[in-house]
Design a protein around this motif. Structure first.
Motif, PDB file in Angstrom:
ATOM      1  N   ALA A 143       0.971  -1.283  -0.081  1.00  0.00           N
ATOM      2  CA  ALA A 143       0.002   0.020   0.039  1.00  0.00           C
ATOM      3  C   ALA A 143       0.739   1.184  -0.162  1.00  0.00           C
ATOM      4  N   GLN A 144       2.005   1.365   0.685  1.00  0.00           N
ATOM      5  CA  GLN A 144       2.983   2.413   0.644  1.00  0.00           C
ATOM      6  C   GLN A 144       3.569   2.595  -0.608  1.00  0.00           C
ATOM      7  N   VAL A 145       3.975   1.437  -1.153  1.00  0.00           N
ATOM      8  CA  VAL A 145       4.399   1.404  -2.520  1.00  0.00           C
ATOM      9  C   VAL A 145       3.534   1.979  -3.624  1.00  0.00           C
ATOM     10  N   GLN A 146       2.295   1.683  -3.574  1.00  0.00           N
ATOM     11  CA  GLN A 146       1.091   2.205  -4.295  1.00  0.00           C
ATOM     12  C   GLN A 146       1.132   3.651  -4.316  1.00  0.00           C
ATOM     13  N   GLN A 147       1.186   4.125  -2.937  1.00  0.00           N
ATOM     14  CA  GLN A 147       0.784   5.523  -2.552  1.00  0.00           C
ATOM     15  C   GLN A 147       1.826   6.360  -3.117  1.00  0.00           C
ATOM     16  N   GLY A 148       3.040   5.904  -2.781  1.00  0.00           N
ATOM     17  CA  GLY A 148       4.423   6.575  -3.172  1.00  0.00           C
ATOM     18  C   GLY A 148       4.545   6.543  -4.731  1.00  0.00           C
ATOM     19  N   TYR A 149       4.155   5.480  -5.440  1.00  0.00           N
ATOM     20  CA  TYR A 149       4.171   5.706  -6.969  1.00  0.00           C
ATOM     21  C   TYR A 149       3.413   6.757  -7.554  1.00  0.00           C
ATOM     22  N   GLU A 150       1.975   6.632  -6.897  1.00  0.00           N
ATOM     23  CA  GLU A 150       1.082   7.495  -7.595  1.00  0.00           C
ATOM     24  C   GLU A 150       1.515   9.072  -7.149  1.00  0.00           C
ATOM     25  N   GLN A 151       2.135   9.364  -6.008  1.00  0.00           N
ATOM     26  CA  GLN A 151       2.811  10.609  -5.833  1.00  0.00           C
ATOM     27  C   GLN A 151       3.788  10.999  -6.899  1.00  0.00           C
ATOM     28  N   LEU A 152       4.979  10.019  -6.803  1.00  0.00           N
ATOM     29  CA  LEU A 152       5.744  10.246  -8.041  1.00  0.00           C
ATOM     30  C   LEU A 152       5.525  10.312  -9.267  1.00  0.00           C
ATOM     31  N   ALA A 153       4.797   9.464  -9.649  1.00  0.00           N
ATOM     32  CA  ALA A 153       4.336   9.680 -11.065  1.00  0.00           C
ATOM     33  C   ALA A 153       3.441  11.063 -11.578  1.00  0.00           C
ATOM     34  N   ALA A 154       2.482  11.386 -10.450  1.00  0.00           N
ATOM     35  CA  ALA A 154       1.846  12.793 -10.510  1.00  0.00           C
ATOM     36  C   ALA A 154       2.929  13.810 -10.678  1.00  0.00           C
ATOM     37  N   MET A 155       3.890  13.766 -10.062  1.00  0.00           N
ATOM     38  CA  MET A 155       5.016  14.962  -9.964  1.00  0.00           C
ATOM     39  C   MET A 155       5.722  14.763 -11.501  1.00  0.00           C
TER      40      MET A 155
END
Length: 445
Positions: free
Chosen positions: A415-427
């Motif tokens: 879940a942390q990986v998923q959340q982190g990826y969404e933040q990074l990809a959005a940036m």
């Protein structure tokens, strides 16, 4: 003898959903070139998941190439479902067989599987198409008394300059020459390989050859002149695993191609460049270097055995831009141990250096077969590997095309990986909206 060289279509790894072509199958084109030089009549055959049944009647040898585990099923089905006549020599080779020759031999049932550098091995196997005496051929796996056996490893060529140029003429020009592919330009370009191998120990990468071999500047120039005359190219992209390692070899190539008026790009680590080398590259036409940054988190970089730091990244970016060279960064998100803290560390440095970066591609971590991570599943709490209970036999799941499988750790860690990826990809979507970029899907509410 008529020889068929079979390879699977591979679409662009970073932009898979747009069905853009990847670079041509150099491993096949070099084998075709040496076979033609030896007097054989060669056909190059492209197959895909939905179009893989072929008629190989009339061929004395059929060689299947498997460039990745993700394409294993396509080649296996082609081998099993295609038509043959007589008793042709059946061969297999490529990245996946190189790591798993016994499994490939038993499953795809060729007469022999190549391991390591392929050109000399291929010619020696073709010479045995009738007799099938393989015991004295180095670098293969074959059945003896019903059991897979490996011969001794093949010694690498002293010089890859001795090889003929890849047999590009056996493919349509549309599979070789592209636009919108060289940095941010629309130049008519093609892909080239000027070196083989990579000496670095990154644990996420499946590179079988750790000794790097370079072609000479003379050889590189000969190939580029041929493509200017044959295809009218205006630029080229070097697709080597890690072109910028030996500075003297890189300078030799730069010196020999600088008067051709071509623009070019290459891949590099951030810790193998310096100001002087980048200036020489720019003077010879280099317009972009693509760096494997992967992460900025010290913990993740250490776990990857990447052996770089944030300062390496800052320096490489600064020196490249000072030389007038664009910078593209490759990131790998979700390596075992990734969490919101490590993601934030990467995003912080990205924000700092963003004004000097032209493009960024984010890949999600996948434990590719043949890598250190894949071969040590317990160390990384991996799921779904072929050595673990419940393996489903589906090698196609090991693709890097927007792969969001839960590969390691607990549900909370995922879940942390998923959340982190969404933040990074959005940036990345916001700061580097590339013409061909696949937007981050909106979260399901």
């Amino acid at each position: 003898m008529r020889v068929a060289l079979v390879y699977p279509q591979v679409l662009d790894l970073a932009r898979f959903k747009e069905n853009r072509k990847e670079f041509p199958p150099f491993w096949v084109l070099y084998l075709a070139a040496v076979a033609e030089q030896a007097g054989h009549e060669v056909s190059v055959v492209k197959v895909s998941d939905t179009d893989h049944v072929r008629d190989f009647s009339g061929f004395g040898a059929v060689a299947f190439t498997i460039p990745s585990s993700a394409t294993y099923g396509t080649i296996r089905d082609c081998r099993r479902q295609s038509r043959y006549d007589g008793d042709p020599l059946i061969l297999a080779g490529g990245v996946h067989p190189n790591f798993y020759p016994e499994q490939t031999l038993l499953d795809i049932t060729p007469h022999a599987v190549g391991i390591g550098e392929g050109e000399e091995t291929f010619l020696q196997l073709l010479a045995q198409a009738g007799a099938r005496r393989f015991q004295d051929i180095d670098g293969i796996c074959y059945l003896r008394d019903g059991r897979p056996v490996r011969t001794k490893p093949r010694t690498l060529l002293q010089s890859i300059d001795t090889l003929p140029l890849p047999a590009r003429r056996l493919l349509p020009a549309d599979d070789l020459v592209m636009a919108d592919r060289l940095s941010t330009t629309d130049l008519r370009m093609a892909h080239v390989m000027f070196s083989r191998g990579c000496p670095f120990p990154c644990r996420f990468c499946a590179v079988a050859q750790t000794r790097i071999q370079y072609r000479s500047g003379t050889s590189a120039r000969r190939e580029l002149v041929d493509m200017i005359e044959r295809y009218g190219i205006e630029g080229f992209a070097i697709v080597d695993d890690n072109f910028i390692v030996n500075k003297a070899k890189v300078r030799d190539i730069c010196m020999h191609v600088r008067d051709l008026g071509l623009r070019w790009s290459a891949l590099s680590r951030v810790d193998t460049v310096d100001e002087a080398l980048l200036a020489d590259m720019a003077a010879s036409g280099c317009l972009e270097v693509k760096y494997g940054m992967e992460s900025v988190s010290p913990a993740i970089l250490k776990a990857m055995r990447k052996n770089i730091t944030a300062d390496h990244i800052r320096r490489a970016v600064t020196w490249s831009r000072s030389a007038g060279i664009n910078v593209k960064l490759f990131l790998i998100h979700g390596y075992p141990g990734e969490d919101l803290k490590s993601t934030a560390e990467t995003m912080e440095l990205l924000a700092e250096i963003a004004p000097r970066i032209s493009r960024v591609s984010v890949f999600r971590f996948v434990p590719l077969p043949g890598t250190y991570v894949y071969e040590h599943p317990d160390e990384f709490a991996l799921h779904h590997t072929s050595s673990q209970p419940g393996w489903n036999g589906d090698w196609s799941q090991y693709h890097i095309h927007h792969n969001d499988r839960h590969w390691w750790g607990t549900e909370d860690q995922f879940a942390q990986v998923q959340q982190g990826y969404e933040q990074l990809a959005a940036m990345v979507d916001e700061l580097w909206p590339e013409r061909h970029h696949v937007p981050t899907p909106a979260p399901v509410v």
